[in-house]
Design an enzyme around this catalytic site. Structure first.
Site, PDB file in Angstrom:
ATOM      1  N   ASP A 278      23.331  28.954 -53.630  1.00  0.00           N
ATOM      2  CA  ASP A 278      24.547  29.345 -52.928  1.00  0.00           C
ATOM      3  C   ASP A 278      24.158  30.374 -51.859  1.00  0.00           C
ATOM      4  OD1 ASP A 278      27.293  29.669 -52.354  1.00  0.00           O
ATOM      5  OD2 ASP A 278      27.403  31.385 -53.715  1.00  0.00           O
ATOM      6  N   ASP A 280      26.767  33.019 -49.897  1.00  0.00           N
ATOM      7  CA  ASP A 280      27.498  34.282 -50.053  1.00  0.00           C
ATOM      8  C   ASP A 280      27.472  34.749 -51.507  1.00  0.00           C
ATOM      9  OD1 ASP A 280      29.011  34.776 -47.340  1.00  0.00           O
ATOM     10  OD2 ASP A 280      29.170  32.635 -47.760  1.00  0.00           O
ATOM     11  N   ASP A 461      26.866  32.415 -57.558  1.00  0.00           N
ATOM     12  CA  ASP A 461      27.684  33.495 -58.120  1.00  0.00           C
ATOM     13  C   ASP A 461      29.159  33.156 -58.217  1.00  0.00           C
ATOM     14  OD1 ASP A 461      29.193  35.421 -55.643  1.00  0.00           O
ATOM     15  OD2 ASP A 461      28.045  33.629 -55.184  1.00  0.00           O
TER      16      ASP A 461
END
Length: 517
Positions: A278, A280, A461
């Site tokens: 991922d 961000d 996240d």
């Protein structure tokens, strides 16, 4: 409770056949309703594959489903007999029509098992906990054979056995009690896992020690109302703890990567790696302004080094061109817009056609959302090619409910779009069975990395990364980056922050350079 056995419903819990059953029911009922409407000169509401499926047929024997739906529409039909031709205007005839439609589907498709469910069942069996499958379907043998799960259960109780023994359907507990009896385990020492309220009610009435609900489509409140002890989105989010109890995996309870290096080395031993990241919150810290989420030079160099020795893909909610510009890593493959668009070096490109078809509706929804949120200070609308995101990190707490209500109202006017969530963001995107998990599996196949010798590693996240953790359950390594709040997760290990992400990626690269040693 000493857990000795776990009993699993089949459709919607172990196998992804609920949508096939719903489609078969709709085909059968809508044909009947159309003919009846034409004959009587009335307008009868078609079968709703979500609402009516959950309310009247999910988890019930076929003929009980027919009776329940017809009663809800105020229709009374004769029972008929098992020999009635499919579509005959009897309860049995409609049941036979549905069964034919489902078998037509089975001939055209292979049944998919939920990876998280299979992984949990294998974990239980390796711990010496017995497993049973129960279903009101008479097609259990064909479904399990199609999914390759014939040897995963100690006991099966299906619709054929129910008919032979004249067992009543759920919510009566007879089917789960029969499964427990065949296992030789008292109900109070067994768990029942169900996605239907009727099945949860059966487990509760049967006196089982634990009843787990699986919510795959907004059914959580109803499952809790019927007294499920635990409700999870996917069985990848369950774990067997040291006391041999089933519990929900929470992000802050996961083992930290660098506390478990020896076992991770063993997982990597002799395996080719494929790494998915991922952006961000994973390669960059979360910031108030998404445009300022810039990758550090150290992290860029780390990812570049990794990509030299391991196939590396960035999977982001951002568009491909945006995340390519932010990273400056043109040699990577990018899955943008939560997997709806894929791009890479030398013309590597892939776009989901159904997502393209939804673009005009996204344009209309974007204009409506801008008007609806105009009076809310601090919000930010971010249009990506295949989604619209309403950021509320800087919106006052008192205005957040108003913002969500506005998003819900826009979503309600666009049935081909669905609402999603992330960190301080609400999202509208095409209502298509596609997400980061589907994108990862697609890329593993396209890149020739879907063999048993490959260990996919996914680091993320966000809530949207949970789709990838679930898709890779039992075959990959899911690593989650801890954030501001705790939540349930399908990941197996955790990292504290983006600094630890960089350390982990260097560690992965070193292992790959050593040939997995």
């Amino acid at each position: 409770m000493v857990l000795e056995a776990v009993l699993f419903d089949m459709d919607g819990v172990v196998t992804d056949t609920a949508s096939a059953h719903a489609a078969a029911w709709k085909e059968a009922f809508d044909a009947f309703l159309a003919a009846r409407s034409a004959a009587e000169g009335t307008v009868l509401v078609p079968f709703d594959a979500r609402r009516d499926y959950l309310a009247y047929v999910d988890g019930r024997p076929r003929l009980d489903g027919v009776r329940g739906f017809l009663a809800a529409r105020g229709i009374d039909l004769p029972e008929g007999s098992a020999e009635d031709p499919p579509g005959h205007a009897t309860v049995a005839g409609l049941g036979n029509l549905k069964n034919r439609a489902f078998h037509d589907w089975l001939r055209r498709h292979r049944v998919r098992a939920f990876p998280g469910s299979v992984a949990l069942i294998r974990t239980l069996r390796s711990a010496g906990i017995r497993t049973a499958l129960f279903t009101s379907s008479r097609n259990a043998d064909a479904v399990l054979a199609s999914a390759g799960l014939q040897d995963l259960f100690d006991v099966r109780v299906d619709g054929r056995l129910m008919a032979e023994r004249k067992l009543p359907g759920k919510p009566d507990p007879a089917i789960v009690l029969e499964a427990a009896r065949r296992l030789g385990v008292p109900p109070e020492r067994a768990a029942v896992v169900e996605d239907a309220t009727a099945g949860v009610a059966a487990g509760r009435r049967g006196g089982f020690g634990l009843v787990v609900g699986v919510d795959r489509g907004g059914n959580r409140p109803a499952l809790l109302e019927h007294r499920a002890d635990l409700v999870v989105d996917d069985l990848a989010n369950l774990m067997l703890d040291e006391e041999r109890q089933l519990k929900i995996k929470m992000l802050n309870d996961l083992p930290l990567v660098f506390d478990h290096e020896p076992e991770l080395r063993e997982r990597l031993q002799g395996r080719r790696l494929a790494v998915f990241l991922d952006y961000d919150g994973t390669l960059t810290p979360i910031v108030d302004d998404p445009d300022r989420a810039l990758i550090s030079e150290a992290m860029r160099e780390t990812v570049a080094r990794l990509a030299e020795v391991v196939p590396t893909v960035i999977v982001s909610g951002r568009g491909v061109e945006t995340v390519r510009r932010l990273t400056g890593l043109d040699q990577l493959i990018f899955a943008g817009s939560h997997g709806f668009e894929i791009g890479g070096p030398e013309g590597f490109e892939d776009t989901l056609e159904k997502g393209v078809e939804a673009l005009p509706e996204l344009d209309r929804a974007e204009a409506e959302l801008e008007d609806a949120l105009a009076g809310i200070d601090g919000h930010r609308i971010e249009r990506k090619r295949f989604s619209i995101e309403a950021h509320f990190r800087q919106v006052a707490e008192r205005d957040r409910e108003r913002l969500e209500t506005a998003v819900d109202e826009v979503a309600a006017r666009h049935p081909n779009l669905r609402k999603g969530t992330g960190k301080k963001v609400l999202r509208l995107q095409p209502d298509i069975e596609w997400d980061k998990g589907h994108a990862v599996l697609h890329l593993l196949g396209r890149l020739g990395l879907d063999g048993d010798d490959v260990l996919p590693v996914y680091v993320g996240d966000d809530v949207t990364d949970e789709d990838a953790f679930r898709a890779l359950a039992g075959r990959g390594l899911g690593v989650v980056v801890r954030g501001e709040t705790d939540r349930e997760t399908g990941a197996s290990y955790a990292l504290r922050d983006t600094d630890e992400v960089g350390r982990f990626l260097d560690w992965i690269g070193e292992r790959a350079g050593e040939g997995g040693r």
